[in-house]
Enzyme design. Sequence first.
Site, PDB file in Angstrom:
ATOM      1  N   SER A 125       1.626  -1.881  -0.941  1.00 41.73           N
ATOM      2  CA  SER A 125       1.391  -0.932   0.144  1.00 41.73           C
ATOM      3  C   SER A 125       0.054  -1.214   0.840  1.00 41.73           C
ATOM      4  O   SER A 125      -0.148  -2.284   1.383  1.00 41.73           O
ATOM      5  CB  SER A 125       1.478   0.501  -0.401  1.00 41.73           C
ATOM      6  OG  SER A 125       1.512   1.450   0.641  1.00 41.73           O
TER       7      SER A 125
ATOM      8  N   ASP B 281      12.436   1.916   2.662  1.00 39.34           N
ATOM      9  CA  ASP B 281      11.059   2.387   2.458  1.00 39.34           C
ATOM     10  C   ASP B 281      10.768   3.523   3.440  1.00 39.34           C
ATOM     11  O   ASP B 281      10.802   3.331   4.659  1.00 39.34           O
ATOM     12  CB  ASP B 281      10.083   1.222   2.670  1.00 39.34           C
ATOM     13  CG  ASP B 281       8.682   1.527   2.175  1.00 39.34           C
ATOM     14  OD1 ASP B 281       8.237   2.687   2.291  1.00 39.34           O
ATOM     15  OD2 ASP B 281       8.013   0.598   1.702  1.00 39.34           O
TER      16      ASP B 281
ATOM     17  N   HIS C 221       9.868   3.042  -1.459  1.00 43.42           N
ATOM     18  CA  HIS C 221       8.458   2.646  -1.555  1.00 43.42           C
ATOM     19  C   HIS C 221       8.027   2.578  -3.016  1.00 43.42           C
ATOM     20  O   HIS C 221       7.235   3.394  -3.497  1.00 43.42           O
ATOM     21  CB  HIS C 221       7.587   3.635  -0.772  1.00 43.42           C
ATOM     22  CG  HIS C 221       6.227   3.095  -0.430  1.00 43.42           C
ATOM     23  ND1 HIS C 221       6.035   2.013   0.389  1.00 43.42           N
ATOM     24  CD2 HIS C 221       4.978   3.490  -0.820  1.00 43.42           C
ATOM     25  CE1 HIS C 221       4.734   1.773   0.508  1.00 43.42           C
ATOM     26  NE2 HIS C 221       4.081   2.655  -0.220  1.00 43.42           N
TER      27      HIS C 221
END
Length: 256
Positions: free
Chosen positions: A128, A199, A232
């Site tokens: 991320s 995501d 995610h």
Amino acid sequence: MSYTNSSMGSGSRGARRTFDFGRTYVVRPKGKHQATIVWLHGLGDNGSSWSQLLESLPLPNIKWICPTAPTRPVAILGGFPCTAWFDVGELSEDGPDDLEGLDASAAHIANLLSTEPADVKLGIGGFSMGAATALYSATCFAHGKYGNGNPYPVYLRAIVGLSGWLPGSRNMRNKIEGSHEAARRAASLPIMLCHGMCDEVVPYKHGEKSSQILSSAGFRCLTFKSYDGLGHYTVPKEMDEVCHWLNARLGLEGSR
């Protein structure tokens, strides 16, 4: 959301922010030490959680260094303070980049790598916001300098970005195309990007666009993997492919 610090990304030489990085966690290699990778956590996380996952991977020849980002107000969270490698207000190609924060984190990572033995291959990976910082470091390596003009001091051999995006992409292609040395370094650096198609935090389109921008800027040794149904987070299949890729790209002696 907009940034509150007007000097961000403006090149202002006014009051410099100081960043207090958190604790660094180290996973020692179980076999011959052939590579060291700094692994960067996501927004609000710390180095400890990733160090536990990385220790379980079948990569005995890699030393993992897992730093913790500074705690700072984050614009995308309405100014709420949490661990973050840089400030971010929005995920878009047009949004302002916190170049001062990015440079500070990239320099901290390079400092962690600079004391490794000369015969050990160096890399950076992350998840991320950590992936975004790893990709920013890749562009600093290619340019040979940080965004503020200071020289970039380490030679990178691998970059891994999971569920991330590329900050500071504006003008990157011109900087690389304008320098033979930068183009050579960009072409030589293996990059693996992975992104889940479901995501909900960093939309898939940002990962895909980042891959396209890097490729068009001259990063020729780039692998982009998409995962249907993945949100995610990471899954074993993704980490297995990262392990195989690192073994191949870094020429490690293999898992045992």
